[in-house]
Design a protein around this motif. Structure first.
Motif, short mmCIF file in Angstrom:
data_model
loop_
_atom_site.label_atom_id
_atom_site.label_comp_id
_atom_site.label_asym_id
_atom_site.label_seq_id
_atom_site.Cartn_x
_atom_site.Cartn_y
_atom_site.Cartn_z
N TYR A 158 0.83 -1.20 0.00
CA TYR A 158 0.00 0.00 0.00
C TYR A 158 0.87 1.26 0.00
O TYR A 158 1.93 1.31 0.59
CB TYR A 158 -0.92 0.01 1.22
CG TYR A 158 -1.93 -1.11 1.23
CD1 TYR A 158 -2.26 -1.79 0.06
CD2 TYR A 158 -2.55 -1.51 2.41
CE1 TYR A 158 -3.18 -2.83 0.07
CE2 TYR A 158 -3.48 -2.54 2.42
CZ TYR A 158 -3.79 -3.20 1.25
OH TYR A 158 -4.69 -4.22 1.27
N ASP A 159 0.35 2.29 -0.67
CA ASP A 159 1.07 3.56 -0.84
C ASP A 159 2.41 3.37 -1.53
O ASP A 159 3.38 4.07 -1.25
CB ASP A 159 1.24 4.27 0.51
CG ASP A 159 0.05 5.16 0.82
OD1 ASP A 159 -0.99 5.01 0.16
OD2 ASP A 159 0.14 6.01 1.72
N GLY A 160 2.46 2.42 -2.44
CA GLY A 160 3.66 2.17 -3.23
C GLY A 160 4.48 1.03 -2.68
O GLY A 160 4.92 1.09 -1.54
N PRO A 161 4.68 -0.03 -3.47
CA PRO A 161 5.51 -1.14 -2.99
C PRO A 161 6.96 -0.72 -2.83
O PRO A 161 7.41 0.27 -3.43
CB PRO A 161 5.35 -2.21 -4.09
CG PRO A 161 4.97 -1.44 -5.31
CD PRO A 161 4.16 -0.27 -4.82
N THR A 162 7.68 -1.46 -2.02
CA THR A 162 9.07 -1.16 -1.73
C THR A 162 9.87 -0.94 -3.01
O THR A 162 10.68 0.01 -3.10
CB THR A 162 9.69 -2.33 -0.93
OG1 THR A 162 9.04 -2.39 0.35
CG2 THR A 162 11.18 -2.14 -0.73
N GLU A 163 9.65 -1.76 -4.02
CA GLU A 163 10.45 -1.70 -5.24
C GLU A 163 10.27 -0.39 -5.99
O GLU A 163 11.22 0.15 -6.56
CB GLU A 163 10.12 -2.89 -6.15
CG GLU A 163 10.52 -4.25 -5.58
CD GLU A 163 9.64 -4.69 -4.40
OE1 GLU A 163 10.12 -5.53 -3.61
OE2 GLU A 163 8.49 -4.21 -4.28
N VAL A 164 9.05 0.14 -5.99
CA VAL A 164 8.80 1.42 -6.67
C VAL A 164 9.52 2.55 -5.95
O VAL A 164 10.12 3.43 -6.58
CB VAL A 164 7.29 1.70 -6.77
CG1 VAL A 164 7.03 3.12 -7.24
CG2 VAL A 164 6.63 0.72 -7.73
N HIS A 165 9.49 2.53 -4.63
CA HIS A 165 10.18 3.57 -3.87
C HIS A 165 11.69 3.50 -4.10
O HIS A 165 12.36 4.52 -4.26
CB HIS A 165 9.86 3.44 -2.38
CG HIS A 165 8.46 3.84 -2.04
ND1 HIS A 165 8.01 5.13 -2.11
CD2 HIS A 165 7.40 3.09 -1.63
CE1 HIS A 165 6.73 5.18 -1.75
NE2 HIS A 165 6.34 3.95 -1.46
N LYS A 166 12.24 2.28 -4.12
CA LYS A 166 13.68 2.14 -4.37
C LYS A 166 14.05 2.62 -5.77
O LYS A 166 15.09 3.26 -5.98
CB LYS A 166 14.10 0.69 -4.17
CG LYS A 166 14.11 0.24 -2.71
CD LYS A 166 14.57 -1.21 -2.59
CE LYS A 166 14.65 -1.65 -1.14
NZ LYS A 166 15.07 -3.07 -1.01
N TRP A 167 13.19 2.31 -6.73
CA TRP A 167 13.42 2.77 -8.10
C TRP A 167 13.43 4.29 -8.16
O TRP A 167 14.28 4.91 -8.81
CB TRP A 167 12.33 2.19 -9.01
CG TRP A 167 12.33 2.68 -10.42
CD1 TRP A 167 13.27 2.43 -11.38
CD2 TRP A 167 11.33 3.50 -11.03
NE1 TRP A 167 12.91 3.05 -12.56
CE2 TRP A 167 11.73 3.72 -12.37
CE3 TRP A 167 10.14 4.06 -10.58
CZ2 TRP A 167 10.98 4.47 -13.25
CZ3 TRP A 167 9.39 4.83 -11.45
CH2 TRP A 167 9.81 5.02 -12.77
#
Length: 387
Positions: free
Chosen positions: A362-371
């Motif tokens: 929720y509110d963006g998966p970890t991978e999207v934030h790391k990207w």
């Protein structure tokens, strides 16, 4: 930390532990969240205690993010705490957004019933992946808004819409020729049809998460937030505080889960001594304390950034990743320490494990934030090279 926040958080914690926790055995806690009747009953008790929507002040102002962190953490000590106190998602984030960007007429009509706890809300953004709709990339949005006289007509499909079932206020994101737009709508609305409430791993949010069809929805022009094309910019106002408030609430939940596991490890004996005296168990609980403190410090750091006036997009991404991953480790260890009891519904430990697993998406998966963070690293490097 201000004296008012410390005192308020203490009152919230006492209310959650003494009044809310006994409801964790209530049969009205369903797979799609607590029932409307249970929500109303809990909120009546919060009003009687003078704790309804404690993060919003009587004058309409908002606690600072550092103050909010202390209060929302206390509310999260039970999965039902945010429901009772009106600090839950998506309402907490929606109230923040409306408080910042809505005009006075919109606040009176749509925000006031949310702050009073008489109404719930839903934010209609995510779309079905199978249809190529928007998820972590909102630019993929397929829901369309076209001008219709003095208003707008909206058509599209949305999914994972938290709280749509039973909500009274909706915020709908759609693409127009000018760009993304946000619209306020009254619910229920015949043109917004819930096709089904999805079966998901979590179960703490009233109304669950719905698949929704929007067909021929007509919205008057005065119910648009901002101007046409402002949707993504306005959503950024909500984005970082909403990410952070998830961290706040679930930190409280994992503090409680760890407390339950620690109590179990001290009371339960095996192989001639308490479980906590076995290094394999004691070390897990020690690691939990480390992760909980690191999560707390990350939240406070990001809150300070937001309180300084920054949108905090990068900082909230970092915090969301660090905190959700740390809390996942805490919840997992709590289950492991308790063995069979940890996977039963006899305590909230099992539910907290499920809730945190969903939080990592929720509110963006970890991978999207790391990207996103990696893109910043690239931008900063190129800037340093004069490119």
């Amino acid at each position: 930390m201000s004296a008012r926040a410390i005192a308020l958080a203490a009152r919230v914690e006492a209310f959650v532990r003494q009044t809310v926790v006994p409801y964790e055995a209530d049969s009205r806690r369903g797979a799609h969240g607590p029932s409307a009747g249970l929500v109303a009953e809990l909120r009546d008790k919060a009003r009687a205690a003078g704790l309804m929507t404690p993060h919003i002040l009587d004058n309409g102002g908002h606690l600072s993010q550092r103050e909010t962190a202390l209060v929302l953490r206390a509310s999260g000590l039970s999965p039902l705490g945010p429901v009772a106190l009106n600090t839950m998602a998506p309402d907490e984030g929606n109230m923040y957004l409306l408080g910042k960007v809505a005009n006075e007429a919109q606040k009176a009509r749509f925000l006031a019933p949310l702050v009073s706890g008489e109404a719930r809300s839903a934010f209609f953004m995510t779309e079905p992946a199978a249809e190529g709709g928007a998820g972590s990339d909102p630019s993929m949005m397929q829901t369309r808004a076209v001008r219709d006289g003095n208003g707008w007509r909206i058509d599209g499909r949305k999914t994972f819409i938290t709280g749509a079932d039973g909500a009274s206020v909706g915020i709908v994101m759609a693409m127009a020729d000018e760009g993304a737009c946000l619209f306020l709508v009254d619910l229920p609305e015949p043109a917004i049809r819930i096709e089904r409430v999805l079966d998901t791993i979590d179960s703490s949010m009233p109304g669950g998460h719905s698949l929704v069809a929007i067909e021929g929805l007509r919205v008057p022009g005065e119910q648009m937030l901002g101007a046409a094309g402002d949707g993504f910019r306005l959503a950024q106002v909500r984005l970082s505080p909403a990410r952070l408030s998830h961290c706040m609430r679930w930190l409280g939940g994992c503090i409680r889960a760890n407390g339950i596991a620690s109590d179990y490890a001290n009371r339960r004996h095996a192989f001639g001594k308490p479980l906590v005296d076995h290094e394999g168990v004691g070390f897990m609980l020690a690691e939990n304390l480390i992760d909980l403190k690191q999560a707390e410090l990350m939240i406070d750091w990001c809150a300070d950034v937001l309180d300084g006036g920054s949108l905090g997009t990068i900082e909230s991404s970092m915090t969301k990743v660090a905190v959700s991953e740390a809390l996942m480790r805490v919840a997992d260890r709590a289950v492991q320490v308790m063995g069979g009891s940890g996977v039963s519904g006899d305590t909230i430990v099992e539910q907290m494990f499920r809730e945190i697993r969903a939080f990592r998406i929720y509110d963006g998966p970890t991978e999207v934030h790391k990207w996103s963070l990696a893109k910043k690293i690239r931008r900063d490097w190129k800037a340093a090279q004069g490119e």
